[in-house]
Design an enzyme around this catalytic site. Sequence first.
Site, PDB file in Angstrom:
ATOM      1  N   CYS A   2     -66.089 -35.164  29.957  1.00  0.00           N
ATOM      2  CA  CYS A   2     -66.517 -36.350  29.216  1.00  0.00           C
ATOM      3  C   CYS A   2     -65.407 -37.373  29.346  1.00  0.00           C
ATOM      4  O   CYS A   2     -64.313 -37.190  28.814  1.00  0.00           O
ATOM      5  CB  CYS A   2     -66.759 -36.005  27.741  1.00  0.00           C
ATOM      6  SG  CYS A   2     -67.123 -37.455  26.708  1.00  0.00           S
ATOM      7  N   GLU A 114     -72.178 -40.035  32.112  1.00  0.00           N
ATOM      8  CA  GLU A 114     -71.822 -39.215  33.270  1.00  0.00           C
ATOM      9  C   GLU A 114     -72.341 -39.912  34.522  1.00  0.00           C
ATOM     10  O   GLU A 114     -73.285 -40.695  34.464  1.00  0.00           O
ATOM     11  CB  GLU A 114     -72.404 -37.804  33.172  1.00  0.00           C
ATOM     12  CG  GLU A 114     -71.696 -36.888  32.193  1.00  0.00           C
ATOM     13  CD  GLU A 114     -70.258 -36.547  32.577  1.00  0.00           C
ATOM     14  OE1 GLU A 114     -69.779 -37.028  33.632  1.00  0.00           O
ATOM     15  OE2 GLU A 114     -69.612 -35.810  31.812  1.00  0.00           O
TER      16      GLU A 114
END
Length: 256
Positions: A2, A114
């Site tokens: 992340c 992402e």
Amino acid sequence: MCGRYASSRRPEDLLEEFEVVESRVATPLAPDYNVAPTKEVYAVVERPPSKDSPDPPERQLRVLTWGLVPSWAKDPGIGSRMINARMETVAEKPAYRKAFAARRCLLPADGYFEWYPTEQLTKAGKPRKQPFFIRPRDGATLAMAGLYEIWRDPAREDDDPQRFRWTCTVITTDAEDDIGRIHDRMPLMVEPERRAAWLDPRTERAALRDLLVPAAPGTLEAYPVSAAVGNVRNNGPELVEPLPAEAAPQDAEGSA
């Protein structure tokens, strides 16, 4: 991993949602739709009311810097490389094991980003990466499991209010099937019924692993967003808006 997320909730809303007893937020953070490493973020922690207090820990809302600096670090710059901790090794890694035992937190987010490598190629001949925004399907706050540390700056005097640096990291785990098509890792979510035990520094170490449960399939939704999120100078709600179908690469559009 992340590496970017969005956090636009107001502190007063977080106080209510996470049942915070005390706010330690001196100045509210502006809504941030492009949270990047080394930025300041909200964190929910549980701390003793005062130093050496025998009273139970109280739940607090604080502002921390994303990128954990271990207490033993000589250079705080190490934090920029320690934005994620893997669930599989967090209890054993020297940089994280003390924090895992006693300094756990929740990092509230709207969702996270992402990048998915598409079949399209850049001018350099590499796969063009399409950013996706991943968030709870029901619009709830994403409570990411995290750790925090308090680093003492040896260059500052004892009476300097800036002598302690509070930093944090996001714990990641294997992505659930749908999200795994975009990236194989994802932030570890902490469901409401597990949050009290996760935050409580008195929770037995042996019980902590049982609290770390990946998101159930179907809990999250993912959709392509503008490539503008790749530049940290861009920051606004448009970054989390779905990309029009005609603008999204077809192989990326059907990936989540």
